[in-house]
Design an enzyme around this catalytic site. Structure first.
Site, PDB file in Angstrom:
ATOM      1  N   ASP A  64       0.801  -1.228   0.000  1.00  0.00           N
ATOM      2  CA  ASP A  64       0.000   0.000   0.000  1.00  0.00           C
ATOM      3  C   ASP A  64       0.836   1.282   0.000  1.00  0.00           C
ATOM      4  OD1 ASP A  64       1.029  -0.320   2.516  1.00  0.00           O
ATOM      5  OD2 ASP A  64      -0.867  -0.230   3.592  1.00  0.00           O
ATOM      6  N   HIS A  65       2.107   1.190   0.389  1.00  0.00           N
ATOM      7  CA  HIS A  65       2.920   2.406   0.513  1.00  0.00           C
ATOM      8  C   HIS A  65       3.638   2.760  -0.790  1.00  0.00           C
ATOM      9  CE1 HIS A  65       2.265   2.060   4.806  1.00  0.00           C
ATOM     10  NE2 HIS A  65       3.029   3.106   5.060  1.00  0.00           N
ATOM     11  N   ASP A 119       4.106  -1.010  11.261  1.00  0.00           N
ATOM     12  CA  ASP A 119       3.611   0.309  10.903  1.00  0.00           C
ATOM     13  C   ASP A 119       3.003   0.928  12.151  1.00  0.00           C
ATOM     14  OD1 ASP A 119       2.854   1.921   8.179  1.00  0.00           O
ATOM     15  OD2 ASP A 119       1.558   2.371   9.884  1.00  0.00           O
ATOM     16  N   ARG A 379      -0.274  12.988  10.056  1.00  0.00           N
ATOM     17  CA  ARG A 379       1.046  13.582  10.343  1.00  0.00           C
ATOM     18  C   ARG A 379       1.295  14.785   9.450  1.00  0.00           C
ATOM     19  NH1 ARG A 379       3.948   7.804  11.237  1.00  0.00           N
ATOM     20  NH2 ARG A 379       3.320   7.734  13.418  1.00  0.00           N
ATOM     21  N   SER A 535       6.910   7.350  12.938  1.00  0.00           N
ATOM     22  CA  SER A 535       6.716   6.042  12.312  1.00  0.00           C
ATOM     23  C   SER A 535       7.497   4.937  13.002  1.00  0.00           C
ATOM     24  CB  SER A 535       7.116   6.116  10.843  1.00  0.00           C
ATOM     25  OG  SER A 535       8.445   5.683  10.681  1.00  0.00           O
ATOM     26  N   ARG A 537       9.383   2.877  11.244  1.00  0.00           N
ATOM     27  CA  ARG A 537      10.407   2.420  10.281  1.00  0.00           C
ATOM     28  C   ARG A 537      11.735   2.112  10.968  1.00  0.00           C
ATOM     29  NH1 ARG A 537      10.063   8.301   7.454  1.00  0.00           N
ATOM     30  NH2 ARG A 537       7.901   7.631   7.534  1.00  0.00           N
TER      31      ARG A 537
HETATM   32  C1  MIC Z   1       4.171   6.562   8.221  1.00  0.00           C
HETATM   33  O1  MIC Z   1       3.000   6.892   8.284  1.00  0.00           O
HETATM   34  O2  MIC Z   1       5.109   7.289   8.602  1.00  0.00           O
HETATM   35  C2  MIC Z   1       4.504   5.187   7.666  1.00  0.00           C
HETATM   36  C3  MIC Z   1       5.135   5.381   6.355  1.00  0.00           C
HETATM   37  O3  MIC Z   1       3.325   4.455   7.497  1.00  0.00           O
HETATM   38  C4  MIC Z   1       5.433   4.487   8.669  1.00  0.00           C
HETATM   39  C5  MIC Z   1       6.014   3.239   8.197  1.00  0.00           C
HETATM   40  C6  MIC Z   1       7.155   3.423   7.255  1.00  0.00           C
HETATM   41  O4  MIC Z   1       7.954   4.336   7.421  1.00  0.00           O
HETATM   42  O5  MIC Z   1       7.264   2.588   6.346  1.00  0.00           O
HETATM   43  C7  MIC Z   1       4.779   4.227  10.027  1.00  0.00           C
HETATM   44  O6  MIC Z   1       3.884   4.911  10.407  1.00  0.00           O
HETATM   45  O7  MIC Z   1       5.259   3.342  10.763  1.00  0.00           O
HETATM   46 FE1  SF4 Z   2       0.029   4.902   5.032  1.00  0.00          FE
HETATM   47 FE2  SF4 Z   2       1.362   5.642   7.253  1.00  0.00          FE
HETATM   48 FE3  SF4 Z   2      -0.101   7.394   5.870  1.00  0.00          FE
HETATM   49 FE4  SF4 Z   2      -1.305   5.519   7.215  1.00  0.00          FE
HETATM   50  S1  SF4 Z   2      -0.053   7.146   8.074  1.00  0.00           S
HETATM   51  S2  SF4 Z   2      -1.807   6.158   5.136  1.00  0.00           S
HETATM   52  S3  SF4 Z   2       0.071   3.799   6.979  1.00  0.00           S
HETATM   53  S4  SF4 Z   2       1.735   6.341   5.169  1.00  0.00           S
END
Ligand code: MIC
Ligand code: SF4
Length: 645
Positions: A64-65, A119, A379, A535, A537
């Site tokens: 999905d990313h 995630d 975010r 996140s 990550r």
């Molecule tokens: C995000 O919203 O920052 C992400 C991308 O979903 C991350 C995961 C990632 O960095 O792959 C998260 O929230 O953990």
């Molecule tokens: Fe995707 Fe992270 Fe954004 Fe949710 S917050 S839509 S999991 S990138």
């Protein structure tokens, strides 16, 4: 003494430690999820552990990313994850099927079960009464292999909801209000449990919006009870059989209580550049806007989309505004198509995006220079949108849609009467984009498909006897993982290639950092409070590991990032006296003598000598039995391999 719902579920899953707040506990994990941006690494780690089939009740791999395929890298990762899933017993949600958290809630989540996901917004599952926690990829790999997941036994905060939301005031405004009161670090070490009469007035998608964005509080997770409303939702998803009623005991004792009268809330926005920088829409006034993005795992449910369609019906997006809409799942998009709402959105001029994270993670739709963008996401960290000086405001879908028409920030209460929006009695179910794994007997027939961008896990080493290294970087408070390891369309394709992605480490703060750190060979990073928020990550730990970072010394850490540092074998240290932050400058030579011996002996108060200015700085190195052994071994992968011998 009665138990909170959180304590009940944790107790039922406890496999290590005691339920004493503040102490480390190990819990059995029933379900796991991964997404593709963290998934490739998680599955490489799972493979390295040598476990043939996952041992959980249900594990799901979502794509999905990284769905923008501007080169071979993302597509290769999708193929790799798909093949690993097929072989090792994991369900595979194909690209196009939707955002992991939305789909998991619809099709897999089960009240009372534990779920960890690579995630940070995994707590979305708390909307149906799961203990759902965001974790690093390695922790998820270990849980897939049947290992326990370790957390600090949390404090439980009761959010007592009374009253009922006024027309055009949304679930998003509830969580923005909680963020206003508790801040982005107010939830660290805590689970946020929603209780009270007001709960009954909130549907499952609304509850899920609230638990989803609880991640921004730094909380371990958030949870709602599982009640008749949960049953109706699961029934409409043709999964009523997984429902159970779950609630705290009448005499449950909470560590803190927050009172929220839903009737008193008004539409809110999180202003640039932090999710806790909250102001009322009416207070900000009718600011001119450039962009509106509707979607993300926070606000992309069918209910959200139906509200947006109602507001856009028969109207045209303001000429100065670009409106994009990404429905959260194939189910949502399909139902919008079936009931005609999709053509309402298209008619109004919305740019319809695929069901994926998209702009939320900087995969397209970056705003214009200094552009003001209203987003229904969770975010708004500086630069995350892909436009460094973009001004991102986080709002409800109602505010977003109303403003897209007028071209200025608009209070949706000016729209007049609000109709009642109801969830369907039955959702359209078609799981044809979820590929089940092959039977165990056939797993040898599945070939793992690896692309050239997929590089092995970086080299680790056992904890050194002493660390003598310069401070390669000094940063301030609330550094996010988006600062440490930025995402976006250009960098995300490198998620399976640590040497390459490391070249972008801390690019937002200091572009010279990667070259400097690599030249120094080994170094220490110094930071302020709530370091590593955001996140899950693990790349925010793996890139520094690759660049030779041996320790990170800060005023305080965010939960998942601290765990990721330990998993990567990087020593997490905190100042005993925060004022000592001023006694270290970038470039100073720091010495942590005999650190290995001290860690082995369980000593938590250590001293760093700043050789440049002669100051002695007391620091805390709080490692428990297990995390101590992980550090000594050089990280979780080495520790797991050793303990499997
Ligand atoms: C995000 O919203 O920052 C992400 C991308 O979903 C991350 C995961 C990632 O960095 O792959 C998260 O929230 O953990
Ligand atoms: Fe995707 Fe992270 Fe954004 Fe949710 S917050 S839509 S999991 S990138």
């Amino acid at each position: 003494m009665g138990l909170t719902l959180t304590e009940k579920i944790l107790k039922a899953h406890l496999v290590d430690g005691e339920m004493i707040k503040g102490q480390e506990i190990g819990i059995k994990i029933d379900q796991t999820l991964t997404q593709d941006a963290t998934g490739t690494m998680a599955y490489l780690e799972f493979e390295a552990m040598g476990v043939p089939r996952v041992k959980t009740e249900r594990s799901v791999a979502y794509i999905d990313h990284n769905t923008l395929q501007s080169g071979f890298e993302n597509a290769d990762d999708h193929r790799f994850i798909g093949s690993v899933a097929k072989k090792h017993g994991i369900y595979f949600s194909r690209p196009g099927n939707g955002i992991c958290h939305q789909v998991h809630l619809e099709r897999f989540g089960v009240p009372g079960k534990t779920l960890i996901g690579s995630d940070s917004h995994t707590p979305t599952g708390g909307g149906i009464g799961m203990i759902a926690i965001g974790a690093g990829g390695l922790d998820v790999a270990v849980a897939m292999g049947g290992g326990a997941y370790y957390i600090t036994c949390p404090k439980v905060v009761k959010v007592n909801l009374t009253g009922k939301l006024s027309p055009w005031v949304a679930a998003k405004d509830v969580i923005l209000e909680v963020l206003k009161r508790l801040s982005v670090k107010g939830g660290v070490g805590k689970v946020i449990e929603y209780c009270g009469e007001g709960v009954k007035s909130l549907s499952v998608p609304e509850r899920a919006t609230i638990t989803n964005m609880g991640a921004e509080l730094g909380a371990t997770t958030s949870i709602f009870p599982s009640d008749e409303i949960t049953r109706e939702f699961l029934k409409a998803q043709c999964r009523e059989e997984v429902w159970t009623a779950l609630a705290p005991d009448e005499d449950a004792v909470y560590d803190e209580t927050l009172e929220i009268n839903l009737s008193e809330l008004e539409p809110l926005a999180a202003c640039p550049h932090s999710p806790d920088n909250i102001m009322g829409i009416s207070e900000i006034g009718s600011m001119k806007i450039d962009q509106v993005c509707i979607g993300s795992c926070t606000n992309s449910s069918l209910l959200d989309m139906l509200k947006v369609a109602h507001i856009l019906k028969g109207k045209t997006v303001h000429p100065d505004v670009s409106l994009s809409i990404a429905p959260g799942s194939k189910q949502v998009l399909n139902m919008l198509a079936e009931n005609g709402a999709l053509s309402v959105l298209i008619d109004a001029g919305a740019r319809i995006l695929e069901s994926a994270c998209g702009p939320c993670i900087g995969m397209g739709q970056s705003p214009n220079s200094k552009g003001i963008s209203l987003r229904t996401f969770n975010r708004n960290f500086e630069g995350r949108s892909g436009t460094k000086d973009g001004q991102i405001y986080l709002v409800s879908p109602e505010v977003a849609a109303a403003s897209a028409i007028t071209g200025v920030l608009t209070d949706p209460r000016s729209l007049g009467d609000m109709p009642e929006f109801k969830l369907p009695e039955v959702f359209t179910i078609n799981d044809n984009m979820i590929v089940p794994p092959v039977a165990e007997a056939d797993m040898d027939s599945v070939e793992i498909l690896r692309g050239p961008n997929i590089k092995p896990f970086p080299e680790t080493a056992p904890l050194m006897d002493s660390i003598e290294a310069p401070c390669s970087l000094k940063v301030g408070d609330n550094i996010t993982t988006d600062h440490i390891m930025p995402a976006g369309a250009k960098i995300l394709p490198l998620r399976s290639n640590i040497p390459a992605i490391s070249q972008h480490c801390f690019a937002v703060c200091d572009e010279q950092f990667p070259t400097r750190a690599k030249e120094l060979g080994k170094s220490i990073i110094v930071g302020g409070s709530n370091y590593g928020q955001g996140s899950s990550r693990e790349h925010a730990a793996l890139a520094p590991l690759y660049l030779g970072v041996k320790a990170v010394l800060v005023k305080s850490f965010a939960r998942i990032h601290r765990a990721n540092l330990i998993n990567a074998g990087i020593l997490p240290l905190t100042f005993v006296n925060e004022a000592d932050y001023d006694n270290i400058a970038q470039g100073d030579q720091l010495v942590l003598a005999d650190v290995r011996k001290d860690v082995e002996n369980g000593k938590s108060e250590l001293t760093i000598v700043n050789k440049t200015n002669g100051k002695e700085i007391p620091v805390l190195c709080e490692l428990s039995g297990r995390t101590k052994d992980i550090m000594l071994a050089g990280g979780l992968l080495d520790y797991t391999r050793e303990s499997m011998k």
